[in-house]
Write an enzyme that holds these catalytic residues in place. Structure first.
Site, short mmCIF file in Angstrom:
data_model
loop_
_atom_site.label_atom_id
_atom_site.label_comp_id
_atom_site.label_asym_id
_atom_site.label_seq_id
_atom_site.Cartn_x
_atom_site.Cartn_y
_atom_site.Cartn_z
N LYS A 85 0.85 -1.20 0.00
CA LYS A 85 0.00 0.00 0.00
C LYS A 85 0.88 1.25 0.00
O LYS A 85 1.91 1.29 0.68
CB LYS A 85 -0.88 -0.03 1.25
CG LYS A 85 -1.90 1.09 1.35
CD LYS A 85 -2.74 0.87 2.60
CE LYS A 85 -3.74 1.98 2.84
NZ LYS A 85 -4.56 1.71 4.05
N SER A 160 -9.19 2.29 3.51
CA SER A 160 -8.25 3.00 2.67
C SER A 160 -7.31 2.08 1.88
O SER A 160 -6.57 2.55 1.02
CB SER A 160 -7.42 3.97 3.53
OG SER A 160 -6.66 3.26 4.49
N SER A 184 -9.80 -0.17 7.47
CA SER A 184 -9.23 0.04 6.12
C SER A 184 -8.73 -1.22 5.41
O SER A 184 -8.44 -1.16 4.23
CB SER A 184 -8.10 1.06 6.19
OG SER A 184 -8.63 2.34 6.40
#
Length: 475
Positions: A85, A160, A184
């Protein structure tokens, strides 16, 4: 598609690739090329990648190939095509962080989780998308556009860790690092039909300052529970560098733990809505069906709410203060603020208004919640509930239906309580709504008993595997 019938390396799991590398039937270079081809083919429809680094990936895959040939792999996931990420810095890739204020030159530093993944020999394909500084549960913003749901591209991927979940759903790589401060990992896992685990806080240590302190957990998103367990074997364990939390020893072998996964006799408290949230009928029906299936498999299911009231206000005090500090640290000019996500700027302004007393009061809510759940687990091995009350919302909005609420977390009531407690929580696919969008089933376990939630998810997935995508479905 039946996992056993796969011949395309791009459709394999990390565990299947490991077997092929060990037998010499396939090489990490071929696996990297297959993953890169999938990214090239699928990513234009979904926007899941911040950066793709084919040259770096193939160089790492070649080194892995040489280790397997010698019979000296660094771990079972040596050579596994992996994504990170974009909130986690990776050497050789700009640390973008979903923001126009992110770095534009290649990073020279990495965090402990990257050191551990490198120590396991994985092949890094690139970085996946996040909203700006990971501030919300959907992955879009003014700087880099919208990460779309592969099951229907007019829907949100969630966030996220939106890019990571989309990459997992489409098998653009097999292991995908994500992070979870209020849901997330689990929100996008649920929306995209992937498996995700937020490990107990401390198993994957944080060796770097974060204003979210012990809310922000790192963990994997994958197609299978087995692959997530392999990722955890490579990344969990104590370090003197840990800034927050604690990791006990010895560390379990997570992969071994799921091999004998059985739900027989496991006592599960089943909450339909925590006693205070509304759930979409399709979601409620899928979770109800999963409860019945688990009972048929021998689990002891009792309907019960854990007995806490919605801790959202406390979460927002901790969250907004943290985001205000994060924005403050990048110190944007007034001109730069105009290029940032307006929603983030709003909570930055709000976060600056909280007092130290507000923050301490919120911390006490968190402490009480930990005790409530610890007492719940005196009686129950796990809590089962929906991951999300809804399937994927419209793409490009912070609030579904255009009706602005108090905060984006309004529509994710089942995720953030377990960030506040630091417990292990997983989302495993358990069906689809009438429109073909995935539904996630959440298991929450006692602190440091990630083996329980992994075993439950592995047994459920083995008995009731859900369909996987062979390409994005345009909506």
């Amino acid at each position: 598609m039946n996992m056993m019938e796969k011949t395309d390396l791009g459709e394999m799991t990390a565990a299947q690739l490991s077997e092929l590398f060990a037998s010499g039937k396939a090489s990490p270079v071929e696996a990297a090329k297959a993953s890169l081809a999938r990214i090239e083919k699928f990513n234009p429809s979904v926007n899941a990648f911040a950066y793709v680094v084919p040259e770096l990936a193939l160089a790492e895959a070649k080194a892995s190939e040489a280790r397997w040939k010698k019979g000296e792999p660094l771990s079972p996931i040596d050579g596994a095509p992996t994504t990170i990420k974009e909130l986690t810095p990776v050497k050789g890739i700009p640390w973008r962080r979903g923001s126009v204020l992110g770095a534009t030159t290649p990073s020279e530093k990495e965090f402990l989780i990257m050191e551990r993944l490198r120590g396991a020999g994985v092949t890094i394909l690139g970085t996946t998308t996040s909203p700006e500084f990971g501030w919300k549960g959907v992955t879009h913003g003014p700087a880099f556009g919208n990460t779309l749901n592969p099951w229907r591209t007019d829907r949100a991927s969630g966030g996220s860790s939106g890019g990571a979940a989309v990459a997992a759903a489409l098998n653009m790589g097999v292991l995908h690092e994500g992070s979870d401060g209020a849901g997330s990992i689990r929100i996008p896992a649920s929306f995209c039909g992937a498996f995700g685990i937020k490990p107990t806080y401390g198993w994957i240590p944080s060796d770097t300052p974060t204003a979210l302190f012990e809310l922000a957990h790192r963990g994997p998103l994958t197609r299978t529970v087995e692959d997530a367990a392999l990722f955890m074997n490579a990344t969990t364990g104590p370090t003197p560098k840990a800034m927050y939390g604690y990791s006990p020893t010895p560390v379990p072998n997570w992969h071994e733990g799921i091999n004998a996964a059985s739900v027989k006799g496991v006592k599960i408290g089943y909450s339909r809505n925590l006693g205070y949230a509304e759930v979409q009928p399709d979601v409620a029906a899928a979770v109800e069906r999963a409860a019945q299936r688990l009972a048929d498999m021998g689990a002891i299911i009792e309907e019960i709410d854990p007995g806490f009231s919605n801790p959202q206000d406390a979460l927002l005090a901790l969250w907004y203060a943290a985001e205000a500090r994060t924005v403050e640290m990048v110190n944007p000019t007034e001109e730069q603020k105009k290029l940032m996500d307006p929603g983030l700027i709003r909570i930055y302004e709000k976060g600056k208004t909280y007092s130290a007393i507000d923050y301490v009061t919120a911390e006490q809510v968190r402490a009480d919640l930990k005790v409530t759940m610890a007492l719940f687990h005196e009686k129950y091995d796990a809590l089962m509930l929906p991951t999300m009350p809804t399937t994927a919302i419209e793409a490009g909005v912070d609030f579904p239906g255009g009706i602005e609420g108090k905060d984006w977390s309004d529509w994710s009531p089942f995720t953030y309580p377990f960030n506040m407690t630091g417990q292990p929580a997983v989302s495993v696919p358990c069906g689809f709504d009438a429109g073909g969008l995935p539904i996630g089933l959440q298991f929450v376990g006692p602190r440091f008993r990630d083996d329980i939630v992994l075993a439950l998810a592995a047994a459920y997935q083995a008995a009731y595997p859900e369909d996987v995508l062979s390409a994005p479905r345009l909506g």
